[in-house]
Design a protein around this motif. Structure first.
Motif, PDB file in Angstrom:
ATOM      1  N   SER A 158      32.246 -43.104  82.892  1.00  0.00           N
ATOM      2  CA  SER A 158      32.428 -42.052  83.898  1.00  0.00           C
ATOM      3  C   SER A 158      33.243 -40.893  83.336  1.00  0.00           C
ATOM      4  O   SER A 158      34.395 -40.666  83.726  1.00  0.00           O
ATOM      5  N   PRO A 159      32.679 -40.133  82.414  1.00  0.00           N
ATOM      6  CA  PRO A 159      33.423 -38.980  81.883  1.00  0.00           C
ATOM      7  C   PRO A 159      33.578 -37.885  82.921  1.00  0.00           C
ATOM      8  O   PRO A 159      32.705 -37.694  83.781  1.00  0.00           O
ATOM      9  N   ASN A 160      34.687 -37.185  82.855  1.00  0.00           N
ATOM     10  CA  ASN A 160      34.886 -36.045  83.744  1.00  0.00           C
ATOM     11  C   ASN A 160      33.936 -34.912  83.365  1.00  0.00           C
ATOM     12  O   ASN A 160      33.628 -34.719  82.193  1.00  0.00           O
ATOM     13  N   PRO A 161      33.486 -34.142  84.331  1.00  0.00           N
ATOM     14  CA  PRO A 161      32.560 -33.051  84.033  1.00  0.00           C
ATOM     15  C   PRO A 161      33.268 -31.817  83.501  1.00  0.00           C
ATOM     16  O   PRO A 161      34.507 -31.752  83.422  1.00  0.00           O
ATOM     17  N   LEU A 162      32.472 -30.807  83.160  1.00  0.00           N
ATOM     18  CA  LEU A 162      33.005 -29.529  82.709  1.00  0.00           C
ATOM     19  C   LEU A 162      33.637 -28.748  83.857  1.00  0.00           C
ATOM     20  O   LEU A 162      34.612 -28.031  83.660  1.00  0.00           O
TER      21      LEU A 162
END
Length: 446
Positions: A158-162
């Motif tokens: 679950s990477p954080n978005p831009l």
């Protein structure tokens, strides 16, 4: 009815902390099952196989794992060397999973955790019914009754978005073919060809972003037409490069020094105070990043977003959790790790007391326990699960004795994640260790 002590403790995730939890439980004679969605141990670690850790082998092998593996003929790698993700997985995690045998089930995804016969609203009988773990895998869908659940699934998925406000920026999803959320493996010729000679934007201020900048600088030296832009949400670079020689993990300090040198050499254009609101694609396929105040970064070929990770809590929706509203970490742990106020990069010893949830028998451990906070170390997770296992085995005295010596970053002042600059110091609680000469290959931020 099955007696509670005969039910297994279910561990979610066969990564470093999940396997350490299983070994601690086995050592104490507590039945355990490990469910891993991937096809092998350390599946997430294998995805950053090319990145070298800034922790030594001495700090990457759980003590209980060493005790299990040694009689089986396993040889501890050189304690003072720094493995890559591939080496950590191949030389340690997979042998450890093999030693645990059929206690570890691969290709098995946990899709829900609940109290048997009770959704999260029901109080009656909640303290007497066991937990149920809903899994989907090669044996189809099934429900496993558990005495306790240790969620060590991490946050890698679950990477954080831009987008600076949490959700993806406008247009971010539609331009996903030009955006990566992991440190690219530039030692792979095909991957390097994607970025060579292009305008690459790296967004983020943590160790992963520094790792990427160091790697991309090497690419730019080989392919001078490569352009690098570094986007920072904060207003100044400040203490982004860390404590340098004052960092008690020398490789972590060396990473910051290498990134700082790359910036000084003129390889990287820095754009500060840039909070991405929109991503646009023009008729030629180039991207434009637009900030909330209308600033633009034009002519972008590729974006590498390294803005941290967040926990996936969807399949824990039927158990009662007490999580900090900002970090999504356990409420008792959050004040100890909050990057908005935490000074010197130190972490107070913590264990079962800080990790226990209102739902009896449910624990978040490892990177999952840090929620959105950065700078998690494997040795932190190993001590967490040692304490939890001791508690589940009824050894309360051992569970309460948590006092690991965790390395400081050398950065003091509670810099937080945003605009306030921190100060590096070699005084007070951030004393500098003796400098060490290191040859590094892009150490990661974990």
């Amino acid at each position: 009815m099955t007696a509670e002590e005969d039910l297994p403790v279910v561990v979610i995730g066969a990564g470093p902390v999940g396997l350490a939890a299983a070994v601690e439980l086995v050592e104490r004679g507590v039945p355990v099952l490990v469910f891993e969605r991937g096809a092998q141990a350390g599946a997430a670690v294998a995805q950053w196989h090319h990145v070298r850790l800034f922790s030594r082998w001495a700090d990457l092998v759980a003590p209980a794992a060493r005790r299990l593996l040694a009689p089986l003929g396993w040889r501890h790698p050189d304690a003072d060397t720094y493995p890559t993700g591939a080496e950590w997985a191949g030389s340690y995690l997979r042998p450890l999973a093999d030693a645990l045998g059929d206690r570890v089930r691969f290709g098995t995804e946990v899709v829900g955790v609940a109290r048997r016969g009770r959704d999260r609203v029901v109080d009656a009988g909640r303290d007497t019914e066991p937990l149920t773990v809903h899994v989907r895998g090669t044996r189809a869908e099934e429900r496993v009754t558990a005495r306790a659940v240790i969620d060590a699934s991490g946050t890698w998925g679950s990477p954080n978005p831009l987008g600076a406000d949490g959700p993806p920026a406008i247009g971010e999803t539609d331009t996903a073919d030009r955006i990566a959320y992991r440190v690219p493996d530039l030692t792979d010729a095909e991957v390097a060809a994607r970025y060579a000679g292009r305008h690459v934007v790296v967004a983020g201020a943590g160790h992963s972003a520094l790792t990427a900048l160091v790697a991309f600088t090497g690419l730019a030296e080989r392919h001078p037409s490569t352009r690098l832009t570094w986007l920072l949400r904060r207003q100044a670079v400040g203490a982004v490069f860390g404590g340098g020689e004052a960092d008690q993990l020398p490789a972590r300090g060396a990473l910051g020094l290498r990134a700082k040198a790359a910036l000084a050499a003129g390889h990287i254009r820095v754009v500060t105070g840039f909070r991405t609101e929109e991503v646009r694609r023009d008729a030629h396929g180039l991207l434009t990043l637009v900030s909330a105040d209308g600033a633009r970064v034009d002519g972008v070929d590729e974006v590498v977003v390294l803005t941290g990770f967040r926990p996936d809590l969807a399949w824990l929706s039927e158990v009662r959790l007490a999580l900090d509203p900002a970090l999504q970490a356990p409420t008792a742990l959050a004040p100890l790790i909050d990057p908005n106020v935490h000074s010197c990069g130190t972490v107070h010893p913590h264990g079962v007391r800080e990790l226990a949830q209102p739902e009896p028998g449910v624990f978040l451990a490892g990177m999952k326990s840090y929620g959105r906070a950065p700078t998690f170390l494997a040795m932190t997770g190993y001590e967490q699960v040692r304490s939890i296992a001791a508690d589940l085995a009824g050894d309360r005295a051992s569970a309460e004795q948590v006092a690991p010596a965790l390395p400081e970053t050398g950065v003091c002042g509670g810099a937080g994640l945003f605009d306030q600059p921190a100060e590096s110091t070699s005084g007070g609680g951030c004393g500098a260790p003796a400098p060490q000469d290191l040859t590094l290959s892009a150490p990661p931020g974990r």
